[in-house]
Motif scaffolding. Structure first.
Motif, PDB file in Angstrom:
ATOM      1  N   LEU A 230      51.619  30.655 -15.035  1.00 24.44           N
ATOM      2  CA  LEU A 230      51.291  29.261 -14.740  1.00 24.44           C
ATOM      3  C   LEU A 230      52.140  28.738 -13.591  1.00 24.44           C
ATOM      4  CD1 LEU A 230      49.825  26.625 -15.378  1.00 24.44           C
ATOM      5  CD2 LEU A 230      51.569  26.166 -17.139  1.00 24.44           C
ATOM      6  N   PHE A 231      53.414  29.077 -13.593  1.00 31.24           N
ATOM      7  CA  PHE A 231      54.323  28.657 -12.525  1.00 31.24           C
ATOM      8  C   PHE A 231      53.802  29.142 -11.169  1.00 31.24           C
ATOM      9  CE2 PHE A 231      58.053  29.241  -9.816  1.00 31.24           C
ATOM     10  CZ  PHE A 231      58.731  28.040  -9.972  1.00 31.24           C
ATOM     11  N   ASN A 232      53.392  30.401 -11.115  1.00 29.85           N
ATOM     12  CA  ASN A 232      52.865  30.957  -9.866  1.00 29.85           C
ATOM     13  C   ASN A 232      51.571  30.269  -9.451  1.00 29.85           C
ATOM     14  OD1 ASN A 232      54.983  32.776  -9.709  1.00 29.85           O
ATOM     15  ND2 ASN A 232      53.849  34.441 -10.667  1.00 29.85           N
ATOM     16  N   ALA A 233      50.709  29.984 -10.427  1.00 28.15           N
ATOM     17  CA  ALA A 233      49.426  29.353 -10.124  1.00 28.15           C
ATOM     18  C   ALA A 233      49.610  27.943  -9.569  1.00 28.15           C
ATOM     19  CB  ALA A 233      48.552  29.324 -11.371  1.00 28.15           C
ATOM     20  N   LEU A 234      50.616  27.210 -10.064  1.00 32.18           N
ATOM     21  CA  LEU A 234      50.832  25.835  -9.636  1.00 32.18           C
ATOM     22  C   LEU A 234      51.607  25.741  -8.324  1.00 32.18           C
ATOM     23  CD1 LEU A 234      51.718  24.122 -13.050  1.00 32.18           C
ATOM     24  CD2 LEU A 234      49.571  23.942 -11.776  1.00 32.18           C
ATOM     25  N   THR A 361      44.701  14.503 -28.726  1.00 28.27           N
ATOM     26  CA  THR A 361      44.292  15.473 -27.704  1.00 28.27           C
ATOM     27  C   THR A 361      44.766  15.074 -26.310  1.00 28.27           C
ATOM     28  OG1 THR A 361      42.180  14.314 -27.521  1.00 28.27           O
ATOM     29  CG2 THR A 361      42.254  16.217 -28.987  1.00 28.27           C
ATOM     30  N   SER A 362      45.253  13.832 -26.141  1.00 25.08           N
ATOM     31  CA  SER A 362      45.756  13.440 -24.829  1.00 25.08           C
ATOM     32  C   SER A 362      47.025  14.188 -24.463  1.00 25.08           C
ATOM     33  CB  SER A 362      46.022  11.931 -24.796  1.00 25.08           C
ATOM     34  OG  SER A 362      47.062  11.588 -25.708  1.00 25.08           O
ATOM     35  N   ALA A 363      47.722  14.717 -25.461  1.00 22.59           N
ATOM     36  CA  ALA A 363      48.948  15.478 -25.209  1.00 22.59           C
ATOM     37  C   ALA A 363      48.685  16.971 -25.123  1.00 22.59           C
ATOM     38  CB  ALA A 363      49.969  15.195 -26.304  1.00 22.59           C
ATOM     39  N   ILE A 364      47.400  17.371 -25.019  1.00 25.38           N
ATOM     40  CA  ILE A 364      47.019  18.784 -25.003  1.00 25.38           C
ATOM     41  C   ILE A 364      46.054  19.025 -23.853  1.00 25.38           C
ATOM     42  CG2 ILE A 364      45.800  20.612 -26.250  1.00 25.38           C
ATOM     43  CD1 ILE A 364      46.640  19.120 -28.825  1.00 25.38           C
ATOM     44  N   VAL A 365      46.272  20.118 -23.114  1.00 24.45           N
ATOM     45  CA  VAL A 365      45.344  20.517 -22.063  1.00 24.45           C
ATOM     46  C   VAL A 365      45.051  22.002 -22.223  1.00 24.45           C
ATOM     47  CG1 VAL A 365      44.887  20.671 -19.598  1.00 24.45           C
ATOM     48  CG2 VAL A 365      46.277  18.791 -20.489  1.00 24.45           C
ATOM     49  N   PRO A 366      43.833  22.389 -22.608  1.00 22.66           N
ATOM     50  CA  PRO A 366      43.486  23.818 -22.665  1.00 22.66           C
ATOM     51  C   PRO A 366      43.428  24.385 -21.255  1.00 22.66           C
ATOM     52  CG  PRO A 366      41.951  22.475 -23.962  1.00 22.66           C
ATOM     53  CD  PRO A 366      42.735  21.537 -23.114  1.00 22.66           C
ATOM     54  N   ILE A 367      44.081  25.525 -21.033  1.00 23.05           N
ATOM     55  CA  ILE A 367      44.105  26.135 -19.703  1.00 23.05           C
ATOM     56  C   ILE A 367      44.041  27.648 -19.819  1.00 23.05           C
ATOM     57  CG2 ILE A 367      45.551  24.268 -18.762  1.00 23.05           C
ATOM     58  CD1 ILE A 367      47.862  26.383 -18.734  1.00 23.05           C
ATOM     59  N   SER A 368      43.786  28.270 -18.698  1.00 22.97           N
ATOM     60  CA  SER A 368      43.985  29.709 -18.543  1.00 22.97           C
ATOM     61  C   SER A 368      44.704  29.896 -17.218  1.00 22.97           C
ATOM     62  CB  SER A 368      42.663  30.467 -18.546  1.00 22.97           C
ATOM     63  OG  SER A 368      42.872  31.831 -18.178  1.00 22.97           O
ATOM     64  N   ALA A 369      45.997  30.181 -17.276  1.00 21.13           N
ATOM     65  CA  ALA A 369      46.771  30.355 -16.050  1.00 21.13           C
ATOM     66  C   ALA A 369      46.253  31.535 -15.232  1.00 21.13           C
ATOM     67  CB  ALA A 369      48.249  30.551 -16.391  1.00 21.13           C
ATOM     68  N   ARG A 370      45.682  32.512 -15.922  1.00 19.70           N
ATOM     69  CA  ARG A 370      45.201  33.714 -15.235  1.00 19.70           C
ATOM     70  C   ARG A 370      43.935  33.431 -14.436  1.00 19.70           C
ATOM     71  NH1 ARG A 370      41.649  37.807 -16.387  1.00 19.70           N
ATOM     72  NH2 ARG A 370      41.114  36.836 -18.377  1.00 19.70           N
ATOM     73  N   THR A 371      43.020  32.620 -14.989  1.00 18.91           N
ATOM     74  CA  THR A 371      41.757  32.344 -14.305  1.00 18.91           C
ATOM     75  C   THR A 371      41.741  30.988 -13.597  1.00 18.91           C
ATOM     76  OG1 THR A 371      40.742  31.288 -16.248  1.00 18.91           O
ATOM     77  CG2 THR A 371      40.568  33.694 -16.078  1.00 18.91           C
ATOM     78  N   GLY A 374      41.236  24.820 -16.105  1.00 19.74           N
ATOM     79  CA  GLY A 374      41.957  23.680 -16.653  1.00 19.74           C
ATOM     80  C   GLY A 374      43.181  23.251 -15.875  1.00 19.74           C
ATOM     81  N   LEU A 375      43.509  23.923 -14.767  1.00 22.07           N
ATOM     82  CA  LEU A 375      44.738  23.570 -14.047  1.00 22.07           C
ATOM     83  C   LEU A 375      44.629  22.189 -13.394  1.00 22.07           C
ATOM     84  CD1 LEU A 375      45.997  26.883 -12.410  1.00 22.07           C
ATOM     85  CD2 LEU A 375      46.373  25.953 -14.704  1.00 22.07           C
ATOM     86  N   ASP A 376      43.422  21.830 -12.922  1.00 21.75           N
ATOM     87  CA  ASP A 376      43.257  20.487 -12.342  1.00 21.75           C
ATOM     88  C   ASP A 376      43.506  19.412 -13.400  1.00 21.75           C
ATOM     89  OD1 ASP A 376      42.670  21.546  -9.882  1.00 21.75           O
ATOM     90  OD2 ASP A 376      40.498  21.443 -10.134  1.00 21.75           O
ATOM     91  N   ASP A 377      43.017  19.656 -14.612  1.00 14.95           N
ATOM     92  CA  ASP A 377      43.254  18.703 -15.705  1.00 14.95           C
ATOM     93  C   ASP A 377      44.742  18.628 -16.041  1.00 14.95           C
ATOM     94  OD1 ASP A 377      40.553  18.184 -15.887  1.00 14.95           O
ATOM     95  OD2 ASP A 377      40.207  19.653 -17.474  1.00 14.95           O
ATOM     96  N   LEU A 378      45.403  19.763 -16.011  1.00 14.90           N
ATOM     97  CA  LEU A 378      46.837  19.786 -16.305  1.00 14.90           C
ATOM     98  C   LEU A 378      47.608  18.994 -15.259  1.00 14.90           C
ATOM     99  CD1 LEU A 378      49.202  20.904 -18.002  1.00 14.90           C
ATOM    100  CD2 LEU A 378      49.228  22.889 -16.485  1.00 14.90           C
ATOM    101  N   ILE A 379      47.276  19.193 -13.996  1.00 16.60           N
ATOM    102  CA  ILE A 379      47.948  18.463 -12.917  1.00 16.60           C
ATOM    103  C   ILE A 379      47.725  16.960 -13.082  1.00 16.60           C
ATOM    104  CG2 ILE A 379      47.896  18.015 -10.430  1.00 16.60           C
ATOM    105  CD1 ILE A 379      47.352  21.014 -10.050  1.00 16.60           C
ATOM    106  N   GLU A 380      46.496  16.569 -13.417  1.00 12.71           N
ATOM    107  CA  GLU A 380      46.205  15.143 -13.611  1.00 12.71           C
ATOM    108  C   GLU A 380      47.008  14.558 -14.763  1.00 12.71           C
ATOM    109  OE1 GLU A 380      42.386  12.278 -14.743  1.00 12.71           O
ATOM    110  OE2 GLU A 380      42.057  14.363 -14.139  1.00 12.71           O
TER     111      GLU A 380
END
Length: 450
Positions: A230-234, A361-371, A374-380
């Motif tokens: 995830l660190f690398n992806a961001l 659910t506002s404190a949760i963001v489903p993501i896949s760091a590999r693919t 959900g990273l845009d949602d995480l950033i938001e």
């Protein structure tokens, strides 16, 4: 014979370990003892630790222990079975996923005719191989010496050794035991003094960052949850990210940009693990000190792991011990956002069941760091949490005051900007920023007028 790894700290040769050695992983399941994970999960974690140090797992088993034997831990029949398994599978090393006393370790080796290493020794091997920074290496050597004190396994250049050093290769026998103990104590004293100086330096760096305007986002989570991926992806970095326990140990920091934050610092920390050896607790906590100064914590969870709930509680317990969250995860003092990683490995029905279990659910963001799902949602969400205390301020600045105008653009979100004034032209701005930044802007204005 596999490739050997040599570890050196300072001028002392700590030892070597044979990578590729065939290992038997044994997970004792002691009756009446409380465990954070069930036996199958603990065995799987022990296998992951063995793979992380380059061992070949030839066999593994869970061994029920009704009564702990002070001389061997296991019963005589169980020890005999371990010895037979070693002969049948050509085992080089026996890994016991538990704490062994020096007597138990020595007696087991005598009975099974193989080198034996316990969970503490195994994790020390991994930490010794992965530590990169000066502080990390000092902490690991100090933990290693503390572990060796009762075993007298330190290999000094003028002594013979009873057991292998940082590894499982042995020697003919120990002499001058008291001299060896004295040398260990002296070396530990020097290491503690060096660590104290490193801590002071790190504290100065932290104070400098706290004076800077940029918020800090800390990634935390159980080992192998996908923090480094995830660190690398961001950040677009190339931090080591492998499907291994403790693939990275030393904290790494990079700058990232968020929609409402011109610049933020993202910190990748060491992974958590259950039953961390007591000798490594101080080293582990030291790597997490940066978390205490974070503005936001992103808890990366491996939701494809069946023990995800138990792993979450392990992380929260450590954070509670550090005063970052309340007991059992209640009463956070720093906002925590959960990144439910490896979402791509979960079946659709399971995803719905997981989301139904969560009330907030506002404190949760489903993501896949590999693919990158959900990273845009995480950033938001990170942006919202970092700016949730921000307010809108109406500010007027002389048109020729480029310094303060640039400061506002750098540290706040300029919503509107227009020229006003019949005489001296002014820049009238509507700026969204935190009260802390607004006070800093006022202080900057006061200093400029003084």
């Amino acid at each position: 014979m596999g490739r050997r790894r040599q570890l050196n700290f300072g001028d002392d040769d700590i030892g070597e370990v044979t990578r590729g050695a065939r290992a038997l992983v044994v997970c004792p399941d002691i009756r009446g003892q409380a465990y954070d994970l069930d036996a199958e999960a603990r065995l799987a974690e022990a296998q992951g630790l063995a793979l992380a140090i380059g061992l070949e797992i030839a066999a593994s088993s869970i061994v029920p222990v009704r009564d702990v034997r002070p001389n061997t831990l296991f019963g005589s029949g169980q020890v005999e079975n371990i010895g037979v398994a070693c002969e049948q599978d050509a085992i080089d090393l026996v890994v016991v996923d538990g704490a062994l006393s020096a007597i138990q370790q020595r007696n087991l080796e005598d009975r099974v005719k193989r080198k034996v290493i316990d969970r503490t020794g195994l994790i020390l091997e991994i930490f010794g191989e992965r530590a990169v920074t000066a502080e990390g290496r000092l902490q690991v050597e100090l933990a290693h010496l503390d572990y060796q004190q009762s075993r007298l396994v330190r290999s000094w250049t003028h002594l013979e050794r009873q057991r292998g050093g940082f590894g499982f290769l042995g020697g003919p026998g120990e002499t001058q035991i008291e001299a060896d103990r004295r040398m260990i104590r002296q070396r530990m004293g020097r290491l503690r003094r060096e660590l104290e100086q490193v801590r002071k330096t790190r504290g100065l760096h932290r104070e400098r960052r706290e004076r800077a305007p940029w918020p800090v986002i800390a990634l935390v989570g159980y080992t192998n949850a996908g923090k480094s991926t995830l660190f690398n992806a961001l950040t677009g970095s190339d931090v080591v990210a492998q499907d291994l326990l403790f693939a990275t140990l030393d904290p790494t920091m990079r700058a990232i940009a968020l929609p409402g934050v011109e610049k933020a610092i993202l910190s990748d920390t060491v992974g958590f693990i259950s039953d961390l050896p007591t000798q490594l607790v101080a080293a582990f906590r030291a790597t997490l000190e940066e978390v205490t100064a974070a503005n936001l914590i992103v808890h990366v969870r491996d939701m494809a792991n069946p023990d995800a709930a138990a792993q979450k509680q392990q992380v929260l317990n450590v954070l509670a011990d550090m005063g970052i969250v309340g007991g059992e995860g209640d009463g956070t003092t720093i906002p925590i956002l959960e990144a439910w990683n490896k979402w791509d490995l979960i079946e659709p029905d399971q995803r719905m069941d997981l989301l139904d279990l969560q009330s907030d659910t506002s404190a949760i963001v489903p993501i896949s760091a590999r693919t990158s799902f959900g990273l845009d949602d995480l950033i938001e969400r990170m942006d919202v949490l970092l700016t949730q205390d921000a307010r809108e301020y109406r500010i007027q600045i002389p048109i020729d005051d480029g310094r303060r105008l640039a400061w506002l653009h750098q540290h706040g979100q300029v919503l509107s900007e227009e020229l006003s004034g019949a005489g001296e032209m002014q820049n009238s701005l509507t700026v969204r920023m935190t009260p802390k930044d607004y006070n800093r802007f006022n202080a900057l204005t006061s200093n400029a007028d003084a």
